[in-house]
Design a protein around this motif. Structure first.
Motif, PDB file in Angstrom:
ATOM      1  N   GLY A 137       0.855  -1.173   0.000  1.00 22.75           N
ATOM      2  CA  GLY A 137       0.000   0.000   0.000  1.00 22.75           C
ATOM      3  C   GLY A 137       0.894   1.227   0.000  1.00 22.75           C
ATOM      4  N   ILE A 138       0.636   2.172  -0.900  1.00 24.60           N
ATOM      5  CA  ILE A 138       1.494   3.346  -1.007  1.00 24.60           C
ATOM      6  C   ILE A 138       0.650   4.610  -0.994  1.00 24.60           C
ATOM      7  CG2 ILE A 138       3.276   2.075  -2.250  1.00 24.60           C
ATOM      8  CD1 ILE A 138       2.321   3.385  -4.842  1.00 24.60           C
ATOM      9  N   ALA A 139       1.224   5.695  -0.511  1.00 16.75           N
ATOM     10  CA  ALA A 139       0.499   6.962  -0.464  1.00 16.75           C
ATOM     11  C   ALA A 139       1.481   8.109  -0.323  1.00 16.75           C
ATOM     12  CB  ALA A 139      -0.486   6.974   0.700  1.00 16.75           C
ATOM     13  N   GLU A 140       1.032   9.308  -0.734  1.00 21.49           N
ATOM     14  CA  GLU A 140       1.751  10.544  -0.456  1.00 21.49           C
ATOM     15  C   GLU A 140       1.127  11.188   0.774  1.00 21.49           C
ATOM     16  OE1 GLU A 140       2.458  15.055  -2.251  1.00 21.49           O
ATOM     17  OE2 GLU A 140       1.891  13.429  -3.615  1.00 21.49           O
ATOM     18  N   ILE A 141       1.973  11.606   1.706  1.00 22.03           N
ATOM     19  CA  ILE A 141       1.520  12.336   2.885  1.00 22.03           C
ATOM     20  C   ILE A 141       2.067  13.748   2.749  1.00 22.03           C
ATOM     21  CG2 ILE A 141       1.549  12.463   5.397  1.00 22.03           C
ATOM     22  CD1 ILE A 141       2.109   9.418   5.375  1.00 22.03           C
ATOM     23  N   ASN A 142       1.199  14.695   2.406  1.00 19.73           N
ATOM     24  CA  ASN A 142       1.620  16.061   2.107  1.00 19.73           C
ATOM     25  C   ASN A 142       1.137  17.001   3.209  1.00 19.73           C
ATOM     26  OD1 ASN A 142       2.023  18.680   0.974  1.00 19.73           O
ATOM     27  ND2 ASN A 142       1.986  17.760  -1.069  1.00 19.73           N
ATOM     28  N   VAL A 143       2.078  17.677   3.862  1.00 25.17           N
ATOM     29  CA  VAL A 143       1.728  18.541   4.995  1.00 25.17           C
ATOM     30  C   VAL A 143       1.935  20.017   4.668  1.00 25.17           C
ATOM     31  CG1 VAL A 143       2.233  16.734   6.673  1.00 25.17           C
ATOM     32  CG2 VAL A 143       4.054  18.318   5.989  1.00 25.17           C
ATOM     33  N   LYS A 144       2.030  20.361   3.405  1.00 18.70           N
ATOM     34  CA  LYS A 144       2.268  21.761   3.031  1.00 18.70           C
ATOM     35  C   LYS A 144       1.132  22.665   3.474  1.00 18.70           C
ATOM     36  CE  LYS A 144       4.028  24.608  -0.737  1.00 18.70           C
ATOM     37  NZ  LYS A 144       4.554  24.612  -2.129  1.00 18.70           N
ATOM     38  N   TYR A 160       9.532  22.929  -4.856  1.00 18.76           N
ATOM     39  CA  TYR A 160       8.328  22.667  -4.069  1.00 18.76           C
ATOM     40  C   TYR A 160       8.599  22.718  -2.568  1.00 18.76           C
ATOM     41  CZ  TYR A 160       3.892  20.639  -2.640  1.00 18.76           C
ATOM     42  OH  TYR A 160       2.660  20.451  -2.064  1.00 18.76           O
ATOM     43  N   GLU A 161       9.730  22.197  -2.162  1.00 16.77           N
ATOM     44  CA  GLU A 161      10.023  22.049  -0.742  1.00 16.77           C
ATOM     45  C   GLU A 161      10.617  23.314  -0.138  1.00 16.77           C
ATOM     46  OE1 GLU A 161       9.161  19.534   1.059  1.00 16.77           O
ATOM     47  OE2 GLU A 161       8.533  18.201  -0.574  1.00 16.77           O
ATOM     48  N   PRO A 162      10.512  23.493   1.182  1.00 14.03           N
ATOM     49  CA  PRO A 162      11.218  24.601   1.820  1.00 14.03           C
ATOM     50  C   PRO A 162      12.723  24.374   1.734  1.00 14.03           C
ATOM     51  CG  PRO A 162      10.356  23.111   3.483  1.00 14.03           C
ATOM     52  CD  PRO A 162       9.809  22.638   2.164  1.00 14.03           C
ATOM     53  N   ALA A 163      13.486  25.472   1.709  1.00 14.69           N
ATOM     54  CA  ALA A 163      14.949  25.343   1.618  1.00 14.69           C
ATOM     55  C   ALA A 163      15.501  24.534   2.781  1.00 14.69           C
ATOM     56  CB  ALA A 163      15.594  26.725   1.583  1.00 14.69           C
ATOM     57  N   SER A 164      14.828  24.577   3.917  1.00  7.15           N
ATOM     58  CA  SER A 164      15.297  23.874   5.110  1.00  7.15           C
ATOM     59  C   SER A 164      15.170  22.359   5.003  1.00  7.15           C
ATOM     60  CB  SER A 164      14.519  24.352   6.335  1.00  7.15           C
ATOM     61  OG  SER A 164      13.123  24.112   6.164  1.00  7.15           O
ATOM     62  N   SER A 215      10.064  17.953   5.479  1.00  2.30           N
ATOM     63  CA  SER A 215       9.630  18.245   4.107  1.00  2.30           C
ATOM     64  C   SER A 215       8.109  18.271   4.026  1.00  2.30           C
ATOM     65  CB  SER A 215      10.198  17.220   3.126  1.00  2.30           C
ATOM     66  OG  SER A 215       9.644  15.940   3.349  1.00  2.30           O
ATOM     67  N   TYR A 216       7.607  18.857   2.948  1.00  3.12           N
ATOM     68  CA  TYR A 216       6.162  18.877   2.729  1.00  3.12           C
ATOM     69  C   TYR A 216       5.669  17.518   2.217  1.00  3.12           C
ATOM     70  CZ  TYR A 216       6.586  23.992   2.997  1.00  3.12           C
ATOM     71  OH  TYR A 216       6.841  25.281   3.393  1.00  3.12           O
ATOM     72  N   ARG A 217       6.330  17.017   1.183  1.00  2.80           N
ATOM     73  CA  ARG A 217       5.912  15.742   0.591  1.00  2.80           C
ATOM     74  C   ARG A 217       6.646  14.599   1.300  1.00  2.80           C
ATOM     75  NH1 ARG A 217       6.030  15.654  -5.849  1.00  2.80           N
ATOM     76  NH2 ARG A 217       4.132  14.394  -5.605  1.00  2.80           N
ATOM     77  N   ASN A 218       5.914  13.549   1.584  1.00  9.54           N
ATOM     78  CA  ASN A 218       6.463  12.357   2.224  1.00  9.54           C
ATOM     79  C   ASN A 218       5.828  11.138   1.578  1.00  9.54           C
ATOM     80  OD1 ASN A 218       7.820  13.548   4.970  1.00  9.54           O
ATOM     81  ND2 ASN A 218       5.958  14.672   4.451  1.00  9.54           N
ATOM     82  N   GLY A 219       6.543  10.036   1.566  1.00  9.24           N
ATOM     83  CA  GLY A 219       6.035   8.828   0.937  1.00  9.24           C
ATOM     84  C   GLY A 219       5.835   7.700   1.929  1.00  9.24           C
ATOM     85  N   PHE A 234       0.803  13.753  10.974  1.00 12.11           N
ATOM     86  CA  PHE A 234       2.042  14.224  10.368  1.00 12.11           C
ATOM     87  C   PHE A 234       2.020  15.744  10.286  1.00 12.11           C
ATOM     88  CE2 PHE A 234       1.680   9.839   9.162  1.00 12.11           C
ATOM     89  CZ  PHE A 234       2.976   9.370   9.273  1.00 12.11           C
ATOM     90  N   VAL A 235       3.097  16.357  10.785  1.00  9.39           N
ATOM     91  CA  VAL A 235       3.169  17.807  10.935  1.00  9.39           C
ATOM     92  C   VAL A 235       4.520  18.296  10.430  1.00  9.39           C
ATOM     93  CG1 VAL A 235       2.957  19.728  12.563  1.00  9.39           C
ATOM     94  CG2 VAL A 235       1.775  17.564  13.034  1.00  9.39           C
TER      95      VAL A 235
END
Length: 503
Positions: free
Chosen positions: A127-134, A268-272, A197-201, A176-177
């Motif tokens: 099972g796969i998903a994107e976890i996006n916290v942006k 897409y991601e923050p520089a940090s 990061s914003y995007r996570n897998g 997820f935060v």
């Protein structure tokens, strides 16, 4: 008469202004070591002849070394950017397969070669998903009886869910935060996980219940959810996408397109989300946050070459590692970037080994301490090889055997899987499982309880039940997996044979 006058004038001027072609010895002179000096002509293996005028590089040398510097930085960007590009490919592949940000992709049948992943197995349900916290914290409800990691945009470990996570296989709600989030969070009811990061897998596995795949799929679907925390009081209906048999690609590019994938992630991601060293390196070739990546013809030509050499380098450290610390046994060809038991790819001194990280991310997905440091009787272990007993690449033009001595130290089960050396996903053959496990019907043990597995393009007579298909003209690699590994694996007293050529 006039000519004679000019000669006399020149002679007189030379008496007043003496020639200075020979340097005068300075009053204050240093004892300069030869090692500090640069000759006017320097021959190099990499760049050929380099010319200098008393230490100052010629225009041709300046152009040559700047081209080389950009090339070098392009290669290093490729190698250090592989984790980011790989996660980008993983998440974008989900979109290609019809998933959106809050979908769960489920392989409702066992994995086969139509779907391109880095070294997947064909024995568990994915099972796969994107976890996006942006846009804010995201909730994932996890069913009981699963396991797997969540990884950030640089493919770093963020958290485990399931058996190796804080829910201990009982299921639960994960929140997820992003690291920068300053808002209020619930005091209870969630396992709170922060991510840089914003995007996570998510890479979640569900072991098949009672050998019943539909039952296992229904179990997962009944409990899995993914939604914004803002909708926790009234969660939307879950979206499931069946990935079984779907042709989609999660593998990053190996040509100039690689840099475009890396740039998309950086934008897409923050520089940090990335280290300062990495962002500085990537910026040196034009990949920089909030700036357009548009290399001129000269730079693009250099980056095309950089990608080619970076790809070759990644393949060299993956298929023929020179570090013996990655080998499980001194007299075998089985190795792994996890052999040193560090999911951070650090040596015993705690120092990051870049080649180990490159090897792993070029060949695999799923970073978690549970894979690198399995406990006796739990989790799984992996040994990889691309060579036979003679150190030659495995070829579909040959016949091989691998013998697993008895007793095989796997509490749950064991398996072999074969992979293409081109795309590192399942080898494309007429066998849907691209491998074998000890659940195969009719699998025949040897008289002493050991198992001999055959690898060839056509089944050896009388060995069909113990046969894994390969393809003529295609090289391949293989992974042997032990699920629930036992002590003889960890103390290295048990070892499989190498791929042995059958004449």
């Amino acid at each position: 008469m006039k000519a004679q006058f000019l000669k006399s004038a020149i002679a007189a001027s030379l008496m007043v202004f003496p020639m200075t072609s020979q340097a005068k010895e300075p009053k204050f002179a240093a004892d300069v070591p030869t090692s500090v000096m640069t000759p006017d002509i320097v021959e190099t293996r990499a760049l050929g002849t380099l010319n200098f005028d008393d230490g100052a590089p010629s225009p041709e040398t300046v152009e040559k070394v700047f081209d080389n510097l950009d090339f070098y930085r392009g290669v290093e960007t490729f190698l250090t950017g592989i984790p980011a590009a790989s996660m980008y490919g993983y998440l974008e592949g989900m979109k290609q397969a019809g998933m959106d940000t809050y979908s769960l992709g489920v392989h409702e049948g066992m994995f086969d070669a139509r779907s391109l992943w880095l070294t997947p197995n064909t024995t568990t349900l994915y099972g796969i998903a994107e976890i996006n916290v942006k846009d804010g914290p995201t909730v994932m409800e996890v069913p009981a009886g699963v396991l797997g990691p969540v990884m950030d945009a640089y493919f770093r470990f963020v958290a485990d869910v399931g058996f190796t996570g804080p829910d201990k296989g009982q299921g639960g709600k994960y929140l997820f935060v992003h690291d920068s989030y300053k808002g209020d969070l619930p005091d209870e009811g969630y396992f709170i996980v922060r991510t840089p990061s914003y995007r996570n897998g998510l890479l979640m596995r569900a072991f098949v219940i009672d050998e019943d795949i539909p039952l296992t799929v229904d179990h997962v679907k009944k409990s899995w959810r993914l939604y914004p925390l803002a909708q926790a009081d009234n969660p939307p209906a879950p979206d499931f996408v069946n990935l079984a048999g779907v042709q989609y690609n999660t593998i990053h590019a190996n040509d100039f397109e690689f840099y475009e994938e890396l740039n998309a992630t950086v934008q897409y991601e923050p520089a940090s989300a990335f280290t300062r060293d990495n962002t500085a390196l990537w910026a040196s070739i034009g990949i920089e946050k909030d700036k357009s990546f548009d290399p001129d013809p000269r730079m693009k030509k250099i980056l095309v070459d950089s990608a080619a050499v970076g790809n070759a380098t990644a393949r060299a450290v993956s298929y023929t590692p020179r570090d013996r610390e990655l080998f499980f046994w001194d007299d075998r060809q089985w190795f792994s970037p996890y052999a040193p038991e560090s999911y951070l790819f650090e040596n015993k001194a705690g120092t990051l080994v870049p080649d180990w990280r490159t090897f792993f991310h070029y060949m695999a997905i799923g970073v978690t301490p549970a894979m690198a440091q399995s406990a006796v009787g739990t989790g799984s272990t992996y040994a990889f090889t691309a060579q036979d007993e003679n150190g030659e690449y495995l070829s579909g033009d040959k016949v091989y055997t691998v013998t697993m001595p008895a007793p095989i130290p796997a509490k749950d089960f064991w398996s072999f899987t074969v992979y293409s050396n081109q795309h590192r996903s399942l080898l494309e053959t007429d066998q849907i499982e691209a491998g074998i496990d000890n659940f195969r019907e009719g699998l025949q043990p040897n008289d002493d309880g050991s198992y001999t597995i055959w690898f060839s393009s056509t089944p050896p007579e009388g060995k069909e039940s113990n046969w894994v298909q390969t393809m003529p003209g295609k090289t391949f690699s293989s992974i042997v997996r032990l699920y629930g590994p036992l002590e003889p694996w960890f103390d290295r007293s048990w070892k499989p044979s190498d791929f042995t050529v059958v004449e």
